[in-house]
Scaffold this active site. Structure first.
Site, PDB file in Angstrom:
ATOM      1  N   LYS A 141     -13.386   1.124  15.733  1.00 22.33           N
ATOM      2  CA  LYS A 141     -12.159   0.452  15.645  1.00 22.33           C
ATOM      3  C   LYS A 141     -11.515   0.575  17.145  1.00 22.33           C
ATOM      4  O   LYS A 141     -11.089  -0.662  17.625  1.00 22.33           O
ATOM      5  CB  LYS A 141     -11.201   1.119  14.778  1.00 22.33           C
ATOM      6  CG  LYS A 141     -11.379   0.699  13.264  1.00 22.33           C
ATOM      7  CD  LYS A 141     -10.381   1.127  12.411  1.00 22.33           C
ATOM      8  CE  LYS A 141     -10.998   0.841  10.985  1.00 22.33           C
ATOM      9  NZ  LYS A 141     -10.298   1.556   9.765  1.00 22.33           N
ATOM     10  N   ASN A 174       0.874  -1.212   0.026  1.00 21.16           N
ATOM     11  CA  ASN A 174      -0.018  -0.138  -0.020  1.00 21.16           C
ATOM     12  C   ASN A 174       0.855   1.148   0.093  1.00 21.16           C
ATOM     13  O   ASN A 174       2.081   1.133   0.174  1.00 21.16           O
ATOM     14  CB  ASN A 174      -1.038  -0.052   1.369  1.00 21.16           C
ATOM     15  CG  ASN A 174      -0.314  -0.081   2.254  1.00 21.16           C
ATOM     16  OD1 ASN A 174       0.500   0.602   3.046  1.00 21.16           O
ATOM     17  ND2 ASN A 174      -0.350  -1.054   3.079  1.00 21.16           N
TER      18      ASN A 174
HETATM   19  N1  CTP Z   1      -3.825  -3.267  12.076  1.00 21.26           N
HETATM   20  C1  CTP Z   1      -3.377  -4.404  12.611  1.00 21.26           C
HETATM   21  N2  CTP Z   1      -3.288  -5.308  11.845  1.00 21.26           N
HETATM   22  C2  CTP Z   1      -3.950  -5.648  10.662  1.00 21.26           C
HETATM   23  C3  CTP Z   1      -4.674  -4.456  10.305  1.00 21.26           C
HETATM   24  C4  CTP Z   1      -4.538  -3.255  10.633  1.00 21.26           C
HETATM   25  O1  CTP Z   1      -2.894  -4.245  13.660  1.00 21.26           O
HETATM   26  N3  CTP Z   1      -3.958  -6.746  10.123  1.00 21.26           N
HETATM   27  C5  CTP Z   1      -4.046  -1.847  12.909  1.00 21.26           C
HETATM   28  C6  CTP Z   1      -3.196  -0.799  12.120  1.00 21.26           C
HETATM   29  O2  CTP Z   1      -1.909  -0.670  12.214  1.00 21.26           O
HETATM   30  C7  CTP Z   1      -4.006   0.393  12.590  1.00 21.26           C
HETATM   31  C8  CTP Z   1      -5.328  -0.244  13.185  1.00 21.26           C
HETATM   32  O3  CTP Z   1      -5.236  -1.812  13.063  1.00 21.26           O
HETATM   33  O4  CTP Z   1      -3.457   0.913  13.628  1.00 21.26           O
HETATM   34  C9  CTP Z   1      -6.402   0.092  12.050  1.00 21.26           C
HETATM   35  O5  CTP Z   1      -5.947  -0.139  10.722  1.00 21.26           O
HETATM   36  P1  CTP Z   1      -7.100  -0.312   9.620  1.00 21.26           P
HETATM   37  O6  CTP Z   1      -6.301  -0.814   8.335  1.00 21.26           O
HETATM   38  O7  CTP Z   1      -7.674   1.130   9.655  1.00 21.26           O
HETATM   39  O8  CTP Z   1      -8.132  -1.067  10.256  1.00 21.26           O
HETATM   40  P2  CTP Z   1      -9.006  -2.525   9.766  1.00 21.26           P
HETATM   41  O9  CTP Z   1      -9.293  -2.789  11.223  1.00 21.26           O
HETATM   42  O10 CTP Z   1      -8.106  -3.323   9.004  1.00 21.26           O
HETATM   43  O11 CTP Z   1     -10.175  -1.927   9.049  1.00 21.26           O
HETATM   44  P3  CTP Z   1     -10.487  -1.540   7.545  1.00 21.26           P
HETATM   45  O12 CTP Z   1     -11.655  -2.289   7.184  1.00 21.26           O
HETATM   46  O13 CTP Z   1     -10.887  -0.011   7.574  1.00 21.26           O
HETATM   47  O14 CTP Z   1      -9.088  -1.795   6.629  1.00 21.26           O
END
Ligand code: CTP
Length: 398
Positions: free
Chosen positions: A337, A210
């Site tokens: 979250k 990304n």
């Molecule tokens: N995060 C994590 N492990 C993952 C994905 C995300 O620890 N596999 C952490 C990121 O580092 C961030 C937080 O969770 O601090 C939120 O990440 P984000 O990608 O916005 O959240 P997601 O739960 O993956 O939701 P989305 O569906 O919006 O991607």
């Protein structure tokens, strides 16, 4: 340094070719709203004129202990007392020798003897002079006394040699100055900071990733170290230089990041997940390069572990801080979250806003905490935002 009273840097410049870097250092300091009082030795004036420093610092340059006009206008004891930090850059072998021996026979060495401010010495000289055991003994003595010595860089030296002895770049000296002047209110914290993207490989050449640059995570690590925290920076691939005084563990995939975090988790006091962890990885990894076929290519993805959610389930008394990069419904998505991952704080930003996107040096964020406080912050640099995040973290400790 936004709302603080400007800090006064007394900069002693001694006679070496690296004086030209001290000129740039003054420019950077002034740009960051420090006041700078330059003291030049006679040797330094052979390389750069006082007028250069005077123009950049917008203050008269002090050069001579026994000049009556200077003494009445500036005064060597005033100079010593006015310093929030005393920096000698470049510091020649001669000046280092004088300071170590307690000799005060010119303005720089006299003011240095009278100051009670922290002292930062940046040696710069020929490699053989630097390796000379007398010089090394002098530096050890200064370290013992509590002076900070900034190691010279290795590389091409103006004398024609290659090796250790170069004055570090002005940016690096500036960072040391910031480090020394910062309040150490995070002393005792052992932080895991994650940064950058993860890379999920398809074959030895391709991967899914990304647009994260890692800048926010590196800013957090840098600022935390300045404020006295012990920091482990677990970083996905980035093009950034690791901040000084920070332990760095480089990882690629989300699985590697998870492993690295769990290895450090027991010893930490807080985890700050600024990394953009990929939510999925390819089901299959092809050990050989995937060749072009005739039709379309299907790639099946399976979910990565949600690292933060896993930590939120364990908690073990640690503070957990997440990030939420969103393209809409900022507060609602971030709060969800915060709750679902059992976090103490979440930092949300809308990546579609100007100044808040990927790879920039600024951000516009909202901090939401487990107690229900919401702070919408204006556009600011990522370093400033890091300071705000740690200020908020400290409120959660109370
Ligand atoms: N995060 C994590 N492990 C993952 C994905 C995300 O620890 N596999 C952490 C990121 O580092 C961030 C937080 O969770 O601090 C939120 O990440 P984000 O990608 O916005 O959240 P997601 O739960 O993956 O939701 P989305 O569906 O919006 O991607």
């Amino acid at each position: 340094m936004a709302n603080d009273k400007p800090k006064n840097v007394v900069l002693g410049v001694s006679g070496g070719i690296a004086c030209y870097k001290a000129v740039e250092l003054v420019r950077l300091l002034v740009k960051e709203q420090y006041t700078v009082q330059v003291i030049m030795t006679r040797g330094a004036m052979q390389f750069v004129t006082p007028l250069t420093f005077q123009t950049l610092s917008a203050r008269p340059v002090a050069t001579d202990t026994f000049n009556l006009t200077q003494e009445s206008e500036i005064g060597h004891i005033n100079l010593a007392d006015s310093a929030d930090i005393f920096v000698v850059a470049p510091a020649t072998a001669n000046v280092i020798g004088k300071i170590a021996a307690g000799i005060a026979d010119d303005l720089l060495s006299t003011v240095l003897m009278a100051t009670q401010a922290p002292v930062l010495i940046a040696p710069a000289m020929n490699i053989h002079m630097y390796e000379n055991p007398i010089l090394q003994e002098n530096l050890r003595k200064l370290r013992r006394i509590g002076y900070e010595i900034l190691e010279p860089d290795e590389g091409y030296l103006a004398c024609g040699y290659e090796g250790k002895g170069r004055l570090p770049d002005p940016e690096a000296i500036l960072e040391q100055i910031r480090l020394q002047l910062k309040k150490k209110d995070l002393a005792g914290e052992k932080l895991i900071v994650t940064a950058g993207p993860s890379r999920e490989p398809l074959d030895p050449i391709r991967y899914i990733s990304n647009r994260s640059s890692g800048k926010m995570g590196y800013a957090l690590a840098r600022v935390a170290a300045r404020r006295g925290a012990e920091v482990v920076l677990i970083s996905g691939p980035t093009a950034l230089t690791p901040p000084p005084g920070v332990k760095v563990t480089a990882v690629n995939t989300a699985a590697e990041m998870r492993r690295a975090i769990l290895d450090e988790y027991a010893a930490c006091t807080a985890v700050i997940m600024a990394a953009a962890v990929a939510d999925y990885h390819p089901v299959e990894f092809s050990a050989d390069k995937i060749k072009r076929g005739k039709g379309s290519l299907d790639v099946r993805l399976e979910p990565n572990p949600d690292i933060l959610k896993e930590l939120g389930r364990r908690k073990d008394g640690k503070l957990l801080i997440g990030f939420a990069a969103e393209t809409g419904n900022l507060d609602a998505n971030a709060e969800k979250k915060l709750r679902e991952k059992n976090l103490d704080m979440i930092v949300a930003n809308d990546v579609t806003k100007q100044g808040s996107g990927f790879d920039g040096d600024t951000n516009i964020a909202t901090i939401i905490d487990r107690r229900g406080a919401t702070h919408s912050l204006p556009l600011m640099s990522k370093d400033e935002l890091a300071d705000q995040i740690f200020d908020h973290l400290l409120t959660l400790r109370r």
